[in-house]
Design a protein around this motif. Structure first.
Motif, PDB file in Angstrom:
ATOM      1  N   TYR A  79     -39.874  26.977  72.883  1.00  0.00           N
ATOM      2  CA  TYR A  79     -38.827  27.038  73.894  1.00  0.00           C
ATOM      3  C   TYR A  79     -39.270  27.718  75.187  1.00  0.00           C
ATOM      4  O   TYR A  79     -38.764  27.410  76.265  1.00  0.00           O
ATOM      5  CB  TYR A  79     -37.596  27.757  73.331  1.00  0.00           C
ATOM      6  N   ASN A  80     -40.222  28.639  75.097  1.00  0.00           N
ATOM      7  CA  ASN A  80     -40.690  29.329  76.300  1.00  0.00           C
ATOM      8  C   ASN A  80     -41.994  28.729  76.827  1.00  0.00           C
ATOM      9  O   ASN A  80     -42.794  29.419  77.467  1.00  0.00           O
ATOM     10  CB  ASN A  80     -40.862  30.826  76.032  1.00  0.00           C
ATOM     11  N   GLU A  83     -42.763  28.964  80.769  1.00  0.00           N
ATOM     12  CA  GLU A  83     -43.197  30.307  81.172  1.00  0.00           C
ATOM     13  C   GLU A  83     -44.647  30.558  80.751  1.00  0.00           C
ATOM     14  O   GLU A  83     -45.460  31.083  81.519  1.00  0.00           O
ATOM     15  CB  GLU A  83     -42.261  31.329  80.535  1.00  0.00           C
ATOM     16  N   ASP A 100     -44.928  20.763  75.414  1.00  0.00           N
ATOM     17  CA  ASP A 100     -44.999  22.130  74.891  1.00  0.00           C
ATOM     18  C   ASP A 100     -46.161  22.285  73.913  1.00  0.00           C
ATOM     19  O   ASP A 100     -46.680  23.388  73.724  1.00  0.00           O
ATOM     20  CB  ASP A 100     -43.679  22.531  74.238  1.00  0.00           C
ATOM     21  N   ASN A 120     -41.767  31.755  71.464  1.00  0.00           N
ATOM     22  CA  ASN A 120     -40.349  31.719  71.124  1.00  0.00           C
ATOM     23  C   ASN A 120     -40.050  30.276  70.748  1.00  0.00           C
ATOM     24  O   ASN A 120     -40.119  29.385  71.598  1.00  0.00           O
ATOM     25  CB  ASN A 120     -39.486  32.158  72.314  1.00  0.00           C
ATOM     26  N   ASP A 245     -28.966  33.497  76.608  1.00  0.00           N
ATOM     27  CA  ASP A 245     -30.316  33.079  76.989  1.00  0.00           C
ATOM     28  C   ASP A 245     -30.945  32.205  75.912  1.00  0.00           C
ATOM     29  O   ASP A 245     -31.699  31.275  76.223  1.00  0.00           O
ATOM     30  CB  ASP A 245     -31.198  34.302  77.245  1.00  0.00           C
ATOM     31  N   LEU A 249     -32.442  28.381  76.632  1.00  0.00           N
ATOM     32  CA  LEU A 249     -33.771  27.898  76.279  1.00  0.00           C
ATOM     33  C   LEU A 249     -33.705  26.630  75.427  1.00  0.00           C
ATOM     34  O   LEU A 249     -34.575  25.760  75.527  1.00  0.00           O
ATOM     35  CB  LEU A 249     -34.539  28.978  75.521  1.00  0.00           C
ATOM     36  N   ASP A 511     -33.058  32.633  67.399  1.00  0.00           N
ATOM     37  CA  ASP A 511     -33.979  33.189  68.394  1.00  0.00           C
ATOM     38  C   ASP A 511     -34.393  34.568  67.873  1.00  0.00           C
ATOM     39  O   ASP A 511     -33.542  35.390  67.500  1.00  0.00           O
ATOM     40  CB  ASP A 511     -33.271  33.315  69.743  1.00  0.00           C
TER      41      ASP A 511
END
Length: 627
Positions: A79-80, A83, A100, A120, A245, A249, A511
């Motif tokens: 999910y991250n 970033e 990803d 994550n 949050d 995501l 999460d």
């Protein structure tokens, strides 16, 4: 989502047979109908069936690094990843895709085997490091995605599902006696074991280094830490920020998405947070039954109206006889949870409209939402009473009170509660979560299997790493659920039934930041007067309809007891009494006859027990040519 598999030969000069790897990969087609890929290189092979969610055109796997020395296959979502990609580009890594999956190969180059700490997501992936001749396997922190491995004499293989190993010529599957015992106790086989000898589950929050024919496991995450010392208001605000949050995501997707909506607290919170983040109405999906006590549609409709969702609901009247074989085949490993039936049907319905659905799974484990958590809380309070009052409540006179046949009857539940009160807290919990307690299991198992059953079978309850770090008995119970019930039952059920229809299910409550926060909150923030999810009810009081915030836990249940007395009656008798469980001396025929007769006559409610036995019997028949 995807299905992944692979082989590592001990001898680097022995190439992986491409046709064998393709057969393993094709066994996972249902998990990834959109694309496939394989790699055979230096005595190693990777295979993948892909369900395309992000970078649909460019995310073909396996994905290599810049010079073709590191390759990765992924089942799940990071999910991250955006970033991480920005940070890796700043360090000089060159990306070829928007996928990803590619983040993983560069993350491995940068951090090696410490890479999982940066992620994550929900994932199971494999990295092949050709220079080191090392295979690196990783499973996500909460066990949302499956990963099995098998050690043969001359090679190691891994796969998302056990059925992939059946394509290997030297795979000789045998039932593991201790796993059968554990399955009949809990309704699932706890990690790190599987139903088969020599096949292991990589536990959640673990990675494995595979080289030289050996497999070395290591834990990379631990959710229990210092107890959170925030005040109530600050804790509620922090939880709301974290969960919002987590939803943000999980809304990243190149395909349509929606949400499962039961009308319970957890799924309603997720739907509400989703509704606050999009321009289009959220698509929500609910199924119900004709029997009112199993039907949550009125509550789901209330939530859908509150948030203006594009709501779809169906009353289902499943032909369980017709769907049973297909369901058990997709479950892959025996799973005795009858809620797999509605989850299978809900996934099928949602997939007609979306390719991704968010769910409320995980809220009960972290915030004390199960009735058994309330029972643990209550038992702890009652233990402090003077002996005379304990004798009145738990005395032997309760044994003379007739036991109702219906398990939902309050008298039945109190008698079960009382029977366990003379045990330690964890053994008490062990009894409350068991399908068959030790006495009934001993009567059920045939002498041949009992002779092979290890003494330590089922003892993970007392050896749990997570529960040993908790301060209270109710905290230990929730930690056990997080460590075992969540990945081995709940997540296994959701993964297999959703992937059967090419649907990806995402769980914001899982999460890892939300889980760490929830597990380290004081009990008083989560339960009051035996009622769980206290902080969820208060933190989201302005979001939820009042009727939803006050609701208790209903669960995704089905009338399995009635089914077995009616439409499944003939199938149950034929499968069990003339089946492999009896024929292979796994189950005692006389004990099975008693279970069936008592249930059919209404003398006992053995619905869940018989369902678990039916699943095991059908699984043996489906796999009998190899097992």
């Amino acid at each position: 989502m995807c299905g992944i598999c692979g082989i590592l030969n001990t001898d680097p000069g022995s190439p992986v047979r491409e046709e064998e790897l393709r057969a393993m990969t094709e066994a996972l087609r249902h998990r990834g109908p959109d694309d496939s890929g394989i790699l055979c290189k230096g005595g190693a092979g990777l295979g993948v069936r892909r369900l395309s969610i992000i970078d649909i055109e460019g995310g073909h796997q396996p994905i290599p690094n810049e010079n073709g020395t590191v390759f990765v296959v992924l089942n799940g979502e990071i999910y991250n990843y955006m970033e991480l990609a920005r940070a890796l580009r700043a360090k000089g890594h060159a990306f070829r895709t928007r996928s990803d999956t590619e983040v993983l190969v560069h993350l491995y180059e940068e951090y090696g085997e410490e890479m999982p700490a940066h992620l994550n997501g929900m994932f199971a992936f494999a990295v092949w490091d050709a220079d080191k001749r090392r295979l690196f396997l990783v499973r996500d922190r909460l066990g949302q995605k499956p990963l099995y491995y098998w050690r043969g004499r001359e090679r190691v293989a891994f796969a998302s599902e056990i059925k992939s190993f059946l394509k290997l010529a030297d795979f000789r599957p045998e039932i593991q006696a201790g796993s059968v015992s554990d399955y009949l106790t809990f309704g699932y086989v706890p990690h790190p074991s599987s139903i088969l000898q020599d096949v292991g589950k990589l536990p959640p929050a673990h990675c494995a280094r595979v080289e030289g024919g050996g497999v070395r496991l290591r834990r990379y995450w631990q959710p229990m830490g210092e107890q959170i010392t925030l005040g109530r208001n600050e804790a509620e605000e922090r939880l709301r920020d974290l969960l919002d949050d987590a939803v943000r995501l999980r809304l990243v997707s190149d395909v349509p998405l929606g949400a499962f909506l039961s009308g319970g607290i957890d799924s309603s919170i997720i739907a509400g947070l989703m509704a606050g983040r999009g321009d289009e109405p959220v698509r929500t999906f609910t199924i119900g039954f004709d029997e009112r006590r199993y039907d949550e549609r009125p509550y789901a409709r209330m939530v859908a109206d509150r948030f203006g969702t594009k709501h779809v609901e169906e009353v289902v009247r499943p032909d369980v006889v017709e769907m049973f074989e297909k369901l058990v085949w997709h479950l892959d490993e025996p799973l005795g949870d009858s809620s797999a039936v509605p989850t299978f049907m809900l996934s099928e319905m949602a997939r007609r409209s979306v390719k991704v659905a968010l769910s409320g799974d995980g809220g009960d484990e972290c915030f004390l939402g199960y009735p058994r958590h309330s029972a643990m809380w209550l038992s702890g309070k009652l233990e402090r009473l003077p002996r005379i009052f304990r004798g009145m409540l738990f005395g032997r006179w309760w044994h003379r009170v007739p036991a109702p046949a219906e398990q939902k009857n309050p008298v039945y539940r109190w008698k079960r509660f009382v029977r366990a009160m003379d045990k330690s807290a964890l053994r008490r919990y062990y009894e409350w979560i068991s399908l068959f307690d030790e006495k009934s299991l001993d009567a059920l198992l045939a002498s041949d299997l009992k002779a092979k059953r290890p003494v330590e079978s089922g003892m993970y309850v007392e050896l749990s790493d997570y529960s040993g770090r908790m301060r209270s008995d109710v905290g230990k119970a929730s930690a056990l659920d997080l460590e075992y019930y969540l990945p081995c039952d709940l997540m296994a059920k959701v993964d297999r039934t959703s992937m059967a229809h090419g649907l990806e299910v995402r769980s914001p409550f899982l999460d890892h930041r939300v889980v760490e926060f929830g597990m380290n909150l004081p009990d008083a923030f989560k339960i009051k007067r035996g009622r769980g999810k206290r902080i969820l009810r208060s933190a989201f009081a302005d979001l939820l309809p009042r009727e939803i915030a006050k609701r208790g836990k209903m669960g995704f249940a089905v009338p399995v007891g009635r089914w077995l007395r009616e439409e499944l009656r003939e199938m149950a008798h034929d499968l069990l009494m003339d089946g492999l469980l009896v024929g292979r001396h796994i189950i005692c025929r006389e004990a099975l006859e008693t279970l069936l007769a008592d249930h059919m006559a209404g003398r006992a409610d053995n619905g869940q027990r018989l369902w678990a036995l039916l699943v095991l019997e059908k699984w043996l028949r489906l796999f009998q040519q190899r097992v």
